[in-house]
Scaffold this active site. Structure first.
Site: not given
Length: 437
Positions: A35, A121, A148, A150, A208, A212, A264, A334
């Site tokens: 990576k 998270t 975050e 995103l 967060k 969600n 997420c 995922r």
């Protein structure tokens, strides 16, 4: 400022490149050598619109570098923790191995006045525990939690121009110092009057996961209404339009379909429920178990619609699956409802031919038994059934009359309610949406 970002997965790579785009000197750290090599060469390891451009610009400017050596963080004023928090194997709780490992590895390089800023998270209570660990190390460094928000497909925009900023900081002078550092990082966003919430660790952590949980609940609510619509003849899309005009409710995230997925929402609501159980307040978020259950039922509903169209036997039938990523403008598979549907149909004996503009390689690693093609028309050719499960623009804009001659049997399941039902029926298709008559 000099910044380090620990973890160069989806969150970390985007954050590092975006911070360099804003003018900071950034080093990204990851243990995955492949990576690091790819990122150092300006190659994004995943599909995200806008990332290749700012990645290349950051590297060309010299402001953005990547390394697998933690010593490269030396001298950074802020260290962002952006590692993954997957579900523990066999459990719903979050696995904090990578978060703890990142902090432990950072401690030798922390200095007086530097700041560790968590973005991962995590379960509520994690930041306080890590702050104590950092303090006990005696470097004089501080810890803040800066969650975050995103959206995959819009992550670059969400990082450079966020809709809000949240700082979880300690009390007193330490909090003042932590806020000053974060303010400097986000000076551009703050100059645009981006809303800022400065709070304690626990609240920042809960922001967060509660966001969600709310979004997941809203999606599952409209999918629950779709289940009622299917047995009453109502149209869930018109229902969503009607209630969405209420400003207290809003229309966004009220699209019934095959449900949510990705890295997420599913794991975060399960980890939230698990943490609530640990705190002795499991009943407070017990509804999240039903949210999860409704979501998974919609995947099965798509599968059932295909199977029922063949009177229960799809063995040897050719099924074209349009979409593999959990959402458009992403290659993320995922917990993808689309890939789950494709794999399940294959398991029932269908000849599944799947396509996606970006996610084929990732899907093939998980489910090599499925046949993948890059061209949508090739996937449709000879199909006995078509299933649309990711609402890519390419699929939404297909001309039903033009593609009709390609298929063997004109039957389509619109798993995202993103197609024009009238146009498909007028062209001679048998159209089946979710929660639509």
């Amino acid at each position: 400022m000099k910044i380090s970002v620990i973890g160069c997965g989806y969150l970390g790579a985007v954050h590092a490149a975006a911070m360099a785009e804003l003018g900071h000197e950034v080093v990204g750290i990851d243990v995955d050598e492949n990576k690091i090599r790819a990122l150092s060469a300006g190659t994004a390891p995943f599909f995200e619109p806008g990332l290749p451009e700012i990645l290349a610009a950051g590297i060309a400017s010299g402001r953005l570098t990547f390394s697998s050596d933690m010593a490269a963080v030396q001298g950074a004023q802020i260290h962002f923790i952006a590692v993954g928090t997957p579900q523990r194997k066999g459990e719903h709780a979050a696995d904090l191995t990578y978060v703890d490992g990142a902090v432990d590895s950072l401690i030798p390089y922390l200095s007086q006045g530097s700041l560790v800023a968590g973005k991962s998270t995590v379960p509520v209570g994690t930041a306080a525990r890590l702050a104590a660990k950092v303090k006990e190390a005696g470097s004089g460094a501080l810890l803040a939690w800066n969650p975050e928000f995103l959206r995959e497909g819009f992550a670059v925009e969400d990082t450079i121009s966020p809709d809000r900023l949240v700082y979880g900081i300690p009390d007193g002078d330490e909090g003042v110092a932590a806020k000053a550092l974060l303010d400097e990082v986000y000076a551009v966003a703050l100059s645009r009057e981006t809303p800022l919430v400065v709070t304690d660790y626990a609240t920042a952590e809960l922001v967060k996961v509660s966001a969600n949980a709310f979004l997941a609940t809203k999606i599952s609510f409209i999918n629950a209404m779709a289940e009622i619509a299917e047995v009453t003849g109502a149209d869930v899309t018109q229902l969503a339009d009607a209630i969405g005009f209420d400003a207290r409710i809003g229309r966004r995230f009220l699209n019934a379909g095959v449900g949510f997925g990705g890295g997420c929402l599913p794991k975060d609501i399960r980890a939230f429920a698990a943490r609530a159980e640990e705190l002795g307040k499991g009943e407070s978020v017990a509804f999240l178990k039903e949210v999860d259950s409704i979501n998974l039922r919609r995947r099965q509903r798509v599968i059932d619609l295909v199977v029922d169209s063949f009177d229960g036997n799809i063995f040897g039938k050719r099924v074209a699956v349009l979409g593999l990523a959990f959402k458009p403008d992403s290659d993320d598979v995922r917990d993808s409802p689309a890939l789950n549907v494709a794999a399940a149909l294959k398991g029932l004996g269908a000849e599944v031919v799947a396509t996606d503009p970006e996610a084929i390689a990732n899907a093939a690693r998980l489910h090599p038994q499925i046949t993948y093609v890059a061209d949508t028309r090739e996937a449709l050719t000879g199909a006995d059934a078509v299933v649309v499960v990711t609402e890519w623009k390419q699929f939404r804009e297909l001309d039903p009359a033009e593609i009709l001659p390609l298929v063997n049997r004109a039957f389509v399941v619109d798993g995202r309610n993103c197609l024009d039902a009238k146009a498909y029926r007028a062209a001679g298709w048998t159209y089946q949406g979710l929660g639509r008559p």
